[in-house]
Design a protein around this motif. Structure first.
Motif, PDB file in Angstrom:
ATOM      1  N   GLY A   1     -48.907   3.153   4.544  1.00  0.00           N
ATOM      2  CA  GLY A   1     -47.809   3.702   5.336  1.00  0.00           C
ATOM      3  C   GLY A   1     -46.573   3.956   4.485  1.00  0.00           C
ATOM      4  O   GLY A   1     -45.793   4.866   4.776  1.00  0.00           O
ATOM      5  N   PHE A   2     -46.400   3.161   3.430  1.00  0.00           N
ATOM      6  CA  PHE A   2     -45.261   3.384   2.534  1.00  0.00           C
ATOM      7  C   PHE A   2     -45.398   4.722   1.819  1.00  0.00           C
ATOM      8  O   PHE A   2     -44.408   5.445   1.626  1.00  0.00           O
ATOM      9  N   ASP A   3     -46.629   5.070   1.427  1.00  0.00           N
ATOM     10  CA  ASP A   3     -46.864   6.389   0.819  1.00  0.00           C
ATOM     11  C   ASP A   3     -46.513   7.497   1.808  1.00  0.00           C
ATOM     12  O   ASP A   3     -45.907   8.513   1.427  1.00  0.00           O
ATOM     13  N   VAL A   4     -46.895   7.294   3.058  1.00  0.00           N
ATOM     14  CA  VAL A   4     -46.585   8.284   4.094  1.00  0.00           C
ATOM     15  C   VAL A   4     -45.071   8.445   4.217  1.00  0.00           C
ATOM     16  O   VAL A   4     -44.542   9.565   4.226  1.00  0.00           O
TER      17      VAL A   4
ATOM     18  N   ALA B   1     -36.724  -0.553   3.724  1.00  0.00           N
ATOM     19  CA  ALA B   1     -36.238   0.343   2.671  1.00  0.00           C
ATOM     20  C   ALA B   1     -36.728   1.770   2.867  1.00  0.00           C
ATOM     21  O   ALA B   1     -36.028   2.727   2.534  1.00  0.00           O
ATOM     22  N   TYR B   2     -37.919   1.905   3.420  1.00  0.00           N
ATOM     23  CA  TYR B   2     -38.470   3.240   3.654  1.00  0.00           C
ATOM     24  C   TYR B   2     -38.028   3.824   4.988  1.00  0.00           C
ATOM     25  O   TYR B   2     -38.480   4.896   5.380  1.00  0.00           O
ATOM     26  N   GLY B   3     -37.169   3.115   5.700  1.00  0.00           N
ATOM     27  CA  GLY B   3     -36.545   3.709   6.876  1.00  0.00           C
ATOM     28  C   GLY B   3     -37.118   3.309   8.211  1.00  0.00           C
ATOM     29  O   GLY B   3     -36.824   3.965   9.219  1.00  0.00           O
ATOM     30  N   ALA B   4     -37.929   2.259   8.263  1.00  0.00           N
ATOM     31  CA  ALA B   4     -38.461   1.815   9.559  1.00  0.00           C
ATOM     32  C   ALA B   4     -37.333   1.262  10.415  1.00  0.00           C
ATOM     33  O   ALA B   4     -36.572   0.404   9.972  1.00  0.00           O
ATOM     34  N   VAL B   5     -37.206   1.756  11.638  1.00  0.00           N
ATOM     35  CA  VAL B   5     -36.162   1.266  12.538  1.00  0.00           C
ATOM     36  C   VAL B   5     -36.637   0.051  13.327  1.00  0.00           C
ATOM     37  O   VAL B   5     -35.822  -0.699  13.869  1.00  0.00           O
ATOM     38  N   GLN B   6     -37.957  -0.150  13.396  1.00  0.00           N
ATOM     39  CA  GLN B   6     -38.529  -1.304  14.068  1.00  0.00           C
ATOM     40  C   GLN B   6     -39.762  -1.736  13.295  1.00  0.00           C
ATOM     41  O   GLN B   6     -40.360  -0.947  12.540  1.00  0.00           O
ATOM     42  N   TYR B   7     -40.172  -2.997  13.493  1.00  0.00           N
ATOM     43  CA  TYR B   7     -41.307  -3.558  12.760  1.00  0.00           C
ATOM     44  C   TYR B   7     -42.088  -4.435  13.726  1.00  0.00           C
ATOM     45  O   TYR B   7     -41.527  -5.355  14.318  1.00  0.00           O
ATOM     46  N   LEU B   8     -43.362  -4.152  13.902  1.00  0.00           N
ATOM     47  CA  LEU B   8     -44.226  -4.927  14.790  1.00  0.00           C
ATOM     48  C   LEU B   8     -45.322  -5.606  13.975  1.00  0.00           C
ATOM     49  O   LEU B   8     -46.059  -4.938  13.238  1.00  0.00           O
ATOM     50  N   VAL B   9     -45.424  -6.921  14.100  1.00  0.00           N
ATOM     51  CA  VAL B   9     -46.424  -7.689  13.370  1.00  0.00           C
ATOM     52  C   VAL B   9     -47.629  -7.943  14.273  1.00  0.00           C
ATOM     53  O   VAL B   9     -47.486  -8.477  15.371  1.00  0.00           O
ATOM     54  N   LYS B  10     -48.806  -7.556  13.829  1.00  0.00           N
ATOM     55  CA  LYS B  10     -50.035  -7.830  14.560  1.00  0.00           C
ATOM     56  C   LYS B  10     -50.407  -9.305  14.396  1.00  0.00           C
ATOM     57  O   LYS B  10     -50.198  -9.871  13.329  1.00  0.00           O
TER      58      LYS B  10
ATOM     59  N   VAL C   1     -42.531   8.123  14.881  1.00  0.00           N
ATOM     60  CA  VAL C   1     -43.883   7.880  14.384  1.00  0.00           C
ATOM     61  C   VAL C   1     -44.163   6.388  14.492  1.00  0.00           C
ATOM     62  O   VAL C   1     -43.455   5.576  13.898  1.00  0.00           O
ATOM     63  N   VAL C   2     -45.176   6.029  15.287  1.00  0.00           N
ATOM     64  CA  VAL C   2     -45.655   4.645  15.338  1.00  0.00           C
ATOM     65  C   VAL C   2     -46.731   4.549  14.266  1.00  0.00           C
ATOM     66  O   VAL C   2     -47.834   5.065  14.426  1.00  0.00           O
ATOM     67  N   LEU C   3     -46.400   3.905  13.147  1.00  0.00           N
ATOM     68  CA  LEU C   3     -47.164   4.036  11.902  1.00  0.00           C
ATOM     69  C   LEU C   3     -47.776   2.718  11.463  1.00  0.00           C
ATOM     70  O   LEU C   3     -47.056   1.774  11.112  1.00  0.00           O
ATOM     71  N   ASP C   4     -49.110   2.660  11.454  1.00  0.00           N
ATOM     72  CA  ASP C   4     -49.783   1.516  10.850  1.00  0.00           C
ATOM     73  C   ASP C   4     -49.626   1.626   9.331  1.00  0.00           C
ATOM     74  O   ASP C   4     -49.817   2.703   8.761  1.00  0.00           O
ATOM     75  N   LEU C   5     -49.290   0.519   8.691  1.00  0.00           N
ATOM     76  CA  LEU C   5     -49.004   0.564   7.254  1.00  0.00           C
ATOM     77  C   LEU C   5     -50.260   0.565   6.395  1.00  0.00           C
ATOM     78  O   LEU C   5     -50.181   0.827   5.195  1.00  0.00           O
ATOM     79  N   TYR C   6     -51.435   0.288   7.000  1.00  0.00           N
ATOM     80  CA  TYR C   6     -52.677   0.271   6.225  1.00  0.00           C
ATOM     81  C   TYR C   6     -53.634   1.308   6.799  1.00  0.00           C
ATOM     82  O   TYR C   6     -54.245   1.109   7.844  1.00  0.00           O
ATOM     83  N   LEU C   7     -53.736   2.418   6.090  1.00  0.00           N
ATOM     84  CA  LEU C   7     -54.543   3.554   6.518  1.00  0.00           C
ATOM     85  C   LEU C   7     -55.675   3.770   5.514  1.00  0.00           C
ATOM     86  O   LEU C   7     -55.606   3.275   4.382  1.00  0.00           O
ATOM     87  N   PRO C   8     -56.726   4.494   5.887  1.00  0.00           N
ATOM     88  CA  PRO C   8     -57.892   4.606   4.990  1.00  0.00           C
ATOM     89  C   PRO C   8     -57.633   5.369   3.703  1.00  0.00           C
ATOM     90  O   PRO C   8     -58.323   5.146   2.708  1.00  0.00           O
TER      91      PRO C   8
END
Length: 238
Positions: free
Chosen positions: A66-69, A99-108, A55-62
Motif C-alpha cells: 500500500g505504501f507503493d500505491v 507519512a504517506y498521507g493516511a488520514v485514518q488507520y485500521l488494525v485488523k 481509498v480504503v487501502l489494504d497495505l499488503y497487496l499481491p
C-alpha cells in the motif's frame, strides 16, 4: 443534481472481503462505492481514470505494498484521501502510513463498529474543511477538522449505535458467497472480527436454521465446527 456522496474506492486482495466492505460502505449515509480493486495496479488505473474521494487501502497487496500505491498516487498528482487497513501493529508501519498521507488507520482484526466510526469521522472532517469559508479557514476550523478525525467524535445522526445488525449482515454476506463450509476462524479472519465474535454470530444463524453446522475431524484436539449458508433459505424468510 450532482451526487454529493463520498466516492469510496475499496482496495482489498480478497474478493469476498472486498464485497463485504463494499456492502457496508453503501449502508452508510453520505458514502458510495465508486470502485473495487484487488491489486495495487488496478487501484492506480482506477484512480487515474475515475473520480474517487477516498481509498480504503489494504497495505499488503499481491503485487505491491500500500505504501507503493500511496507513493505512486502522490507522484502522479492524485490526491484521494487514504484510510489504511492492515494487520501490522508495529510503530514503523503506523508512522509510514501517516507519512504517506493516511488520514485514518485500521488494525485488523477490527469490528465494523470501528470501521463505521472511521468513515463517519472522515465525513465529519470533510464537512469541516468544505469550502464554505470562501476557501479561507482559520485555526479554529483547522482544529475542529483534525479533531473530527479522532474516532468517537463524529456524530452519526439517524444511525443506531449498536453494531449487531450491521456486523451480522457482513457475516451473512461472506458466508453466502463462500464456495465451501467455513470455520469460525476463517470467517473471523476474512471479515475482521475476533474468533469469539464470529462464532457467536455463526451460532446464532445456526440456531435460526439459516446456517448448516457440521464438524471437521482429522486435526489434533477437538473437532472444528464448519458453517455453510442454507441457500434455500433467505434473509427475511418467516
Amino acid at each position: 443534481m450532482p451526487d454529493s456522496r463520498i466516492r469510496t474506492l475499496i482496495v482489498e486482495a480478497d474478493p469476498v472481503t472486498a464485497d463485504a466492505y463494499s456492502i457496508y460502505v453503501e449502508k452508510l449515509a453520505g458514502f458510495t462505492v465508486s470502485g473495487v480493486a484487488y491489486s495495487g495496479a488496478q487501484c492506480l488505473r482506477q484512480v487515474a481514470h475515475d473520480g474517487h474521494d477516498l481509498v480504503v487501502l489494504d497495505l499488503y497487496l499481491p503485487d505491491m505494498t500500500g505504501f507503493d500505491v500511496c507513493r505512486r498516487l502522490r507522484s502522479r498528482g492524485a490526491r484521494p484521501d487514504i484510510i489504511a487497513v492492515t494487520a501490522a501493529r508495529d510503530l514503523a508501519t503506523v508512522r509510514a502510513a501517516v507519512a504517506y498521507g493516511a488520514v485514518q488507520y485500521l488494525v485488523k482484526p477490527f469490528d465494523f463498529a470501528a470501521f463505521r466510526s472511521r468513515l463517519e469521522s472522515y465525513a465529519s472532517y470533510r464537512n469541516h474543511l468544505a469550502l464554505e469559508h470562501t476557501g479561507l479557514i482559520g485555526q479554529r476550523e483547522v482544529d475542529a477538522a483534525l479533531a473530527a478525525l479522532r474516532p468517537g467524535t463524529a456524530p452519526s445522526p439517524g444511525r443506531p449505535r449498536g453494531r449487531s445488525v450491521s456486523t451480522l449482515d457482513v457475516v451473512v454476506t461472506y458466508l453466502r458467497a463462500a464456495p465451501v463450509p467455513m470455520s469460525a476462524d476463517e470467517v473471523a479472519g476474512a471479515v475482521g472480527l475476533s474468533r469469539v465474535t464470529a462464532r457467536r454470530y455463526l451460532e446464532r444463524l445456526a440456531d435460526q436454521r439459516l446456517v448448516g453446522r457440521t464438524q471437521r475431524y482429522g486435526r489434533p484436539g477437538r473437532p472444528e465446527h464448519l458453517y455453510r449458508w442454507l441457500v434455500q433459505v433467505g434473509i427475511g424468510t418467516n
